[in-house]
Design an enzyme around this catalytic site. Structure first.
Site, short mmCIF file in Angstrom:
data_model
loop_
_atom_site.label_atom_id
_atom_site.label_comp_id
_atom_site.label_asym_id
_atom_site.label_seq_id
_atom_site.Cartn_x
_atom_site.Cartn_y
_atom_site.Cartn_z
N SER A 7 0.86 -1.19 0.00
CA SER A 7 0.00 0.00 0.00
C SER A 7 0.90 1.23 0.00
O SER A 7 1.65 1.47 0.96
CB SER A 7 -0.88 0.02 1.26
OG SER A 7 -1.38 1.33 1.45
N HIS A 32 -0.89 -1.07 -4.51
CA HIS A 32 -2.20 -0.74 -3.93
C HIS A 32 -2.25 0.77 -3.66
O HIS A 32 -1.44 1.30 -2.87
CB HIS A 32 -2.39 -1.51 -2.63
CG HIS A 32 -3.74 -1.37 -2.00
ND1 HIS A 32 -4.85 -2.09 -2.40
CD2 HIS A 32 -4.14 -0.58 -0.98
CE1 HIS A 32 -5.88 -1.75 -1.64
NE2 HIS A 32 -5.49 -0.85 -0.78
N ASP A 34 -4.41 3.83 -2.21
CA ASP A 34 -5.55 4.15 -1.34
C ASP A 34 -6.04 5.55 -1.64
O ASP A 34 -5.42 6.53 -1.25
CB ASP A 34 -5.12 4.03 0.14
CG ASP A 34 -4.93 2.58 0.52
OD1 ASP A 34 -3.85 2.22 1.02
OD2 ASP A 34 -5.88 1.79 0.31
N MET A 36 -8.57 8.44 -1.05
CA MET A 36 -9.47 8.86 0.03
C MET A 36 -9.95 10.29 -0.24
O MET A 36 -9.16 11.15 -0.66
CB MET A 36 -8.73 8.82 1.37
CG MET A 36 -8.18 7.44 1.68
SD MET A 36 -7.31 7.44 3.27
CE MET A 36 -6.59 5.81 3.24
N HIS A 65 -7.96 1.32 -4.58
CA HIS A 65 -8.97 1.16 -3.51
C HIS A 65 -9.64 2.52 -3.29
O HIS A 65 -9.05 3.42 -2.69
CB HIS A 65 -8.24 0.67 -2.24
CG HIS A 65 -9.13 0.49 -1.07
ND1 HIS A 65 -8.61 0.29 0.20
CD2 HIS A 65 -10.47 0.47 -0.93
CE1 HIS A 65 -9.61 0.15 1.06
NE2 HIS A 65 -10.74 0.24 0.40
N MET A 67 -11.83 4.82 -1.47
CA MET A 67 -12.52 5.08 -0.21
C MET A 67 -13.16 6.47 -0.35
O MET A 67 -12.69 7.48 0.20
CB MET A 67 -11.55 5.03 0.99
CG MET A 67 -11.13 3.61 1.31
SD MET A 67 -9.64 3.51 2.30
CE MET A 67 -8.42 3.62 1.00
N MET A 136 -11.59 -5.79 4.76
CA MET A 136 -10.78 -4.84 5.52
C MET A 136 -10.40 -5.44 6.87
O MET A 136 -11.25 -5.90 7.62
CB MET A 136 -11.55 -3.53 5.74
CG MET A 136 -11.82 -2.73 4.46
SD MET A 136 -10.33 -2.30 3.53
CE MET A 136 -9.48 -1.22 4.68
N GLY A 141 -9.06 4.29 6.26
CA GLY A 141 -8.72 5.70 6.48
C GLY A 141 -7.25 5.91 6.79
O GLY A 141 -6.67 6.93 6.38
N PHE A 142 -6.64 4.94 7.48
CA PHE A 142 -5.25 5.16 7.89
C PHE A 142 -4.46 3.85 7.90
O PHE A 142 -5.02 2.78 8.17
CB PHE A 142 -5.20 5.79 9.30
CG PHE A 142 -5.86 7.13 9.36
CD1 PHE A 142 -7.22 7.24 9.66
CD2 PHE A 142 -5.16 8.29 9.04
CE1 PHE A 142 -7.85 8.48 9.67
CE2 PHE A 142 -5.79 9.54 9.05
CZ PHE A 142 -7.14 9.62 9.37
N GLY A 144 -1.21 1.59 9.59
CA GLY A 144 -0.63 1.42 10.92
C GLY A 144 -1.61 1.08 12.03
O GLY A 144 -1.28 1.18 13.21
N ASP A 172 -6.91 -6.33 3.53
CA ASP A 172 -6.25 -5.02 3.56
C ASP A 172 -6.31 -4.41 4.96
O ASP A 172 -7.40 -4.17 5.49
CB ASP A 172 -7.01 -4.12 2.56
CG ASP A 172 -6.37 -2.78 2.41
OD1 ASP A 172 -7.01 -1.91 1.78
OD2 ASP A 172 -5.24 -2.58 2.91
N GLY A 173 -5.10 -4.19 5.54
CA GLY A 173 -5.11 -3.49 6.84
C GLY A 173 -4.58 -4.37 7.95
O GLY A 173 -5.15 -5.42 8.23
N GLY A 174 -3.47 -3.94 8.57
CA GLY A 174 -2.92 -4.67 9.72
C GLY A 174 -2.20 -5.94 9.35
O GLY A 174 -2.00 -6.83 10.18
C1 DX5 Z 1 -6.49 1.79 4.99
C2 DX5 Z 1 -5.96 1.31 3.64
C3 DX5 Z 1 -4.95 0.22 3.77
C4 DX5 Z 1 -3.73 0.63 4.62
C5 DX5 Z 1 -2.89 -0.57 4.94
O1 DX5 Z 1 -7.61 2.60 4.77
O2 DX5 Z 1 -7.01 0.84 2.84
O3 DX5 Z 1 -4.51 -0.15 2.45
O4 DX5 Z 1 -2.97 1.58 3.91
O5 DX5 Z 1 -1.86 -0.12 5.79
P1 DX5 Z 1 -1.27 -1.05 6.96
O6 DX5 Z 1 -0.70 -2.26 6.25
O7 DX5 Z 1 -0.24 -0.19 7.61
O8 DX5 Z 1 -2.42 -1.41 7.86
ZN ZN Z 2 -6.44 -0.05 0.96
#
Ligand code: DX5
Ligand code: ZN
Length: 213
Positions: A7, A32, A34, A36, A65, A67, A136, A141-142, A144, A172-174
């Site tokens: 990402s 990827h 993101d 937003m 992606h 959002m 997800m 949104g963020f 980390g 996606d995420g974490g």
């Molecule tokens: C969050 C994004 C994710 C995010 C993943 O809204 O859709 O793609 O950037 O970042 P990490 O891997 O740090 O959770």
């Molecule tokens: Zn994403």
């Protein structure tokens, strides 16, 4: 073998061109992006201009992606900018089937995503199969954020809704080596990771660790 999509939200935004080349050398499978809008999520990132400026630097597919609210307004822009996969959120539109048709009709892969709080069974209202579902692991949104414990069960539920179909599951995420293993065991086909890849400059090693290599 699971595919890994870094990402770029966690990349060095002041040097995206170089980052993209390094990720290709590090054997990333997709990039990827993101996108937003500051409304669907309380953050704002980039638009089609960035994709267009990066497109001819790499052969890697662009996994976009969205959002954003009213994704129908943005889809043509990202098709034109070089997206290969275009994923929108089910919560952001009343016409998911139309959007899937529009994206697939333009020769791209269509993805549908759900916030973690949205019931996975909402996917049953689709009467056209997307090419992938983006599950997800965090609230969008963020980067980390911590991985939500209910993610593997949501992957399993999603797979059962699209059993015996070609629908891919992207998570996606974490994602880190530990949570990646949980997702792969639950049936994930593609893993998105930001923090776990960009935490240091050893992108190849970090990608391999997520793939389970
Ligand atoms: C969050 C994004 C994710 C995010 C993943 O809204 O859709 O793609 O950037 O970042 P990490 O891997 O740090 O959770
Ligand atoms: Zn994403």
């Amino acid at each position: 073998m699971v595919l890994v999509a870094p990402s770029l939200l966690s990349a060095n935004a002041a040097d995206l061109g170089n980052e993209v080349k390094l990720l290709e050398k590090a054997h990333a499978d997709l990039l990827h992006f993101d996108v937003m809008d500051g409304h669907f999520v309380p953050n704002m990132t980039y638009g089609p201009l960035i994709l267009r400026s990066l497109k001819n630097l790499t052969q890697l597919p662009f996994d976009v992606h969205l959002m954003v609210n009213n994704p129908e307004n943005f889809i043509p822009w990202f098709i034109d900018a070089g997206a290969d996969i275009l994923t929108f959120h089910l919560e952001a539109t009343n016409n998911p089937n139309l959007l899937i048709e529009q994206i697939q009709g333009s020769g791209l892969k269509a993805g549908v995503s759900l916030r973690p709080g949205t019931d996975i069974n909402k996917l049953k209202k689709l009467n056209k199969n997307p090419d992938l579902v983006l599950v997800m692991g965090v609230e969008p949104g963020f980067g980390g954020q911590p991985f939500r414990e209910d993610t593997p069960s949501r992957i399993i539920k999603t797979k059962s809704i699209f059993a015996n179909s070609e629908v891919l599951i992207e998570v996606d995420g974490g994602i880190n080596p530990n949570t990646a293993r949980q997702c792969i065991e639950a049936g994930a086909d593609i893993l998105v990771a930001g923090t776990a890849i960009f935490k240091n400059r050893k992108y190849g090693n970090n990608i391999r660790m997520i793939r389970g290599g």
